[in-house]
Design an enzyme around this catalytic site. Sequence first.
Site, short mmCIF file in Angstrom:
data_model
loop_
_atom_site.label_atom_id
_atom_site.label_comp_id
_atom_site.label_asym_id
_atom_site.label_seq_id
_atom_site.Cartn_x
_atom_site.Cartn_y
_atom_site.Cartn_z
N GLY A 8 0.86 -1.18 0.00
CA GLY A 8 0.00 0.00 0.00
C GLY A 8 0.89 1.23 0.00
N ALA A 9 0.97 1.88 -1.15
CA ALA A 9 1.87 3.05 -1.28
C ALA A 9 1.08 4.34 -1.24
CB ALA A 9 2.69 2.94 -2.57
N HIS A 174 -8.34 -0.03 18.84
CA HIS A 174 -8.15 1.21 18.09
C HIS A 174 -9.49 1.69 17.55
CE1 HIS A 174 -6.04 4.28 15.96
NE2 HIS A 174 -6.34 3.82 14.76
#
Length: 311
Positions: A8-9, A174
Amino acid sequence: MKKISIIGAGMTGSTAAHWLAERELADVVLVDVVEGMPQGKGLDLLEAMPIIGKDSSILGTNDYADTQDSDIVIITAGVARKPGMSRDDLLTTNAAIVGTAATETLKYSPNAFFIVLTNPLDTMAYLTLKKTGLPRNRVIGQAGILDSARMRAFVALETGVSVENIQCYVLGGHGDEMVPLTRHSNIAGIPLREYIPADKLEAIVNRTRKGGGEIVNLLKTGSAYYAPSVAVAQMAEAILKDKKLIVPCAAYMQGEYGLNDMFFGVPVMLGAGGMEKIIEYKLDADEKAAFEKSAASVKETHAALKKLVQL
Ligand code: TXD
């Protein structure tokens, strides 16, 4: 040089690459499904290295084969929240993406440590552990360092004290039920509860809980990325340098805090063995109740995942 692959860029992935390369912690491979984008970002970052005098190499790619023999794999692939969405709304889309990312990278890097960022965080870390079949020391989720840093930043804004003097611990899942532990948090050793009036402290706790949403609402097109990605860089550094650093992370629970077969945010020790140890705080009744509420919410999302995916 060590090797870190980031799947995942997008915003968090490429910013994590930036922090890692800036510290010359590793060579970095950025993988994404979008053609050209990881290559472009990778090349751009590579071209920054001569200016700062660092020799990390950065490669952008669409091919998992380039991740071969990574020491650490960071998973950020997936979609991020838009205003009005909860992290759990991302479950169906991201479960498919993270499941593939985990199994594909494991093929090429059977010895890697996995750090998961994709939301819903605790459940995506759980999926990664189950899909890869790895022992729990090798799969960790990033959430607590970020949530604690948000609280530290808000305390600094309130008090005008250096962030370096401010220690805060935010544990639990989270999500908006996360547990900021005010009793364990302090400013230069002085308990937060003594330093800050109760109403101000409560406001800080509430803002911390909603810290991710605050940024989503401001950005409108995505979620936070500077702080989440430097948090993941800190985790990677602690592992690569065998620092034995105690930080809050999402870890797979085997009886600690009375929890089993789920990921949850707890203080862990990070070193060459990955998640080497879970530290158990002594909690009072209020803290226990907050933990249980947060755990119930994580368990619900885990249950929803199990309906979607065979684990
Ligand atoms: O603290 C935390 N854990 C978090 C988590 C803090 C911030 C963001 N958090 C979550 O990370 C967020 O809710 C998302 O689920 C992920 C990624 O957030 P980011 O802000 O980086 O999202 P982007 O910019 O949309 O980038 C996601 C990239 C994008 O470039 C997609 O093309 C790519 O993921 N993507 C894929 N890459 C590889 N393989 C597959 N299948 C794939 N699908 C999408």
